[in-house]
Design an enzyme around this catalytic site. Structure first.
Site, short mmCIF file in Angstrom:
data_model
loop_
_atom_site.label_atom_id
_atom_site.label_comp_id
_atom_site.label_asym_id
_atom_site.label_seq_id
_atom_site.Cartn_x
_atom_site.Cartn_y
_atom_site.Cartn_z
N SER A 284 19.85 119.90 57.72
CA SER A 284 21.09 119.36 58.26
C SER A 284 21.05 119.15 59.77
CB SER A 284 22.25 120.30 57.93
OG SER A 284 21.98 121.58 58.44
N ASP B 241 29.36 125.58 64.01
CA ASP B 241 29.89 126.20 62.80
C ASP B 241 28.98 127.36 62.39
OD1 ASP B 241 27.70 125.06 61.58
OD2 ASP B 241 28.82 123.68 60.32
N HIS C 13 25.22 125.76 62.63
CA HIS C 13 24.80 124.59 63.41
C HIS C 13 25.16 124.74 64.87
CE1 HIS C 13 25.25 122.82 59.30
NE2 HIS C 13 24.01 122.52 59.61
#
Ligand SMILES: *[C@@H]1O[C@H](CO)[C@@H](O)[C@H](O)[C@H]1NC(C)=O
Ligand SMILES: *[C@@H]1O[C@H](CO)[C@@H](O)[C@H](O)[C@H]1NC(C)=O
Ligand SMILES: *[C@@H]1O[C@H](CO)[C@@H](O)[C@H](O)[C@H]1NC(C)=O
Length: 330
Positions: A26, A295, A298
């Site tokens: 991601s 978050d 991340h």
């Protein structure tokens, strides 16, 4: 999507290399997971617009017709997918991602397409000048050390990092056989310091030393493996980014970078904003540029920008044996 980080990077890269092929998780997924119907690890929540990674090569799964494939492939493609791991396996949290094995196989179809378009000789030149960026491994470690995981009943952490290195070696060799000569390989960051892992110790909120230790172990293995590959295949060049220490430096010297919050996520809910992911009902911090983490796991755009600057122009302390600017200039 806010492209403040990605655009300058892509623009500068665009002048230096014909194409950037991106593999990973991601941290660099520009949207492939939006095309996976079951995936809950999607990149298209508006809240996640800041969570960006390397160059904005278009997501492979967005290229549907033969004509736009051919054109887009020439500028590079991103195969990255949120939640992806080096090791194949059923990921119970993310349910559907594109593992690295599959990403490399997708690249193999791009390879064939470009040989057809350019002819073998031109295509090999094109591949050898392009950059292959691989940013993955964090989810393998996080999955192993996740609260409640029974992974340690089946394998020791040493076995985990050994198989990660072994599989990575195989994928790099496969890419080499498919024309790749310039690699940017990102090490695993200090994942034990992400809000998700800190939240496992509610009293102190300290980093999880165990997952940090094994992230570092994997990085050491990956670094030696790359040195060995360079000895075996003299015509490859690479930059290995010590993402572990880049992140730790931000956490240990936050004031140097304008950070005031190194533990809590900017977006989420609960202790350290780490009990609920960044979804539309979550809370935002008032100033995201003073947070290291966006978050659960991340980094914020501000952290990513420092990371990108470092791999691009950083010293050997953080990116070795050469940095990305030197790599693409070769
Ligand atoms: C891809 O091609 C299809 C059909 O030709 C077209 O509708 C679509 O807009 C193209 N997409 C991009 C991103 O160019
Ligand atoms: C939480 O952190 C404190 C301080 O580092 C440590 O003494 C304690 O053992 C940790 N607790 C757990 C459950 O890891
Ligand atoms: C947000 O944080 C940055 C970095 O610490 C700081 O430079 C900026 O002034 C802050 N903005 C506001 C509105 O407080």
């Amino acid at each position: 999507m806010d492209l403040n980080v990605v655009e300058p990077f892509t623009r500068s890269m665009a002048k230096m290399v014909p194409a950037v092929f991106v593999f990973g998780d991601s941290l660099v997924d520009v949207g492939n997971n939006n095309y996976l119907t079951l995936s809950i690890a999607k990149a298209d929540f508006p809240h996640n617009a800041e969570k960006l990674g390397l160059p904005s090569s278009p997501p492979y799964l967005s290229l549907t017709s033969a004509s736009n494939k051919s054109n887009a492939f020439l500028g590079g493609v991103s195969f990255a997918s949120g939640g992806a791991r080096i090791l194949d396996g059923t990921d119970k949290i993310f349910r559907q991602t594109i593992p690295l094995s599959k990403q490399v196989e997708y690249y193999a179809t791009v390879y064939v397409n470009l040989i057809e378009q350019l002819g073998t000789i031109e295509a090999q030149k094109f591949f050898s000048k392009s950059l292959y960026a691989i940013v993955i491994g964090g989810n393998d470690i996080l999955g192993f050390f996740k609260a409640g995981s029974d992974a340690h009943l089946k394998n020791t952490p040493q076995e985990l990092v050994d198989s990660m290195t072994l599989m990575m070696t195989g994928y790099l060799k496969r890419l080499y056989n498919l024309g790749a000569r310039k690699f940017l390989v990102a090490g695993v960051p200090a994942v034990g310091c992400c809000p998700l892992q800190r939240n496992q110790n509610k009293t102190s909120g300290d980093c999880n030393e165990e997952s940090n230790y094994w992230s570092n172990k994997y990085n050491e293995g990956a670094k030696s493996m790359l040195q060995a590959m360079k000895t075996e295949f003299k015509d490859i060049n690479y930059a290995f980014s010590d993402s572990y220490n880049v992140l730790l430096n931000l956490i240990q010297n936050p004031a140097n970078y304008g950070f005031t919050e190194v533990k809590a996520a900017c977006c989420g809910l609960g202790n350290l904003n780490a009990e609920v992911p960044c979804i539309p009902i979550s809370q935002y911090c008032p100033n995201r540029t003073d947070h290291v983490f966006w978050d659960l796991f991340h980094p914020t755009e501000a952290s990513v920008k420092i990371f990108i600057d470092t791999i691009f122009d950083g010293s050997q302390q953080y990116v070795s044996p050469i940095n990305v600017r030197q790599l693409v200039a070769l």
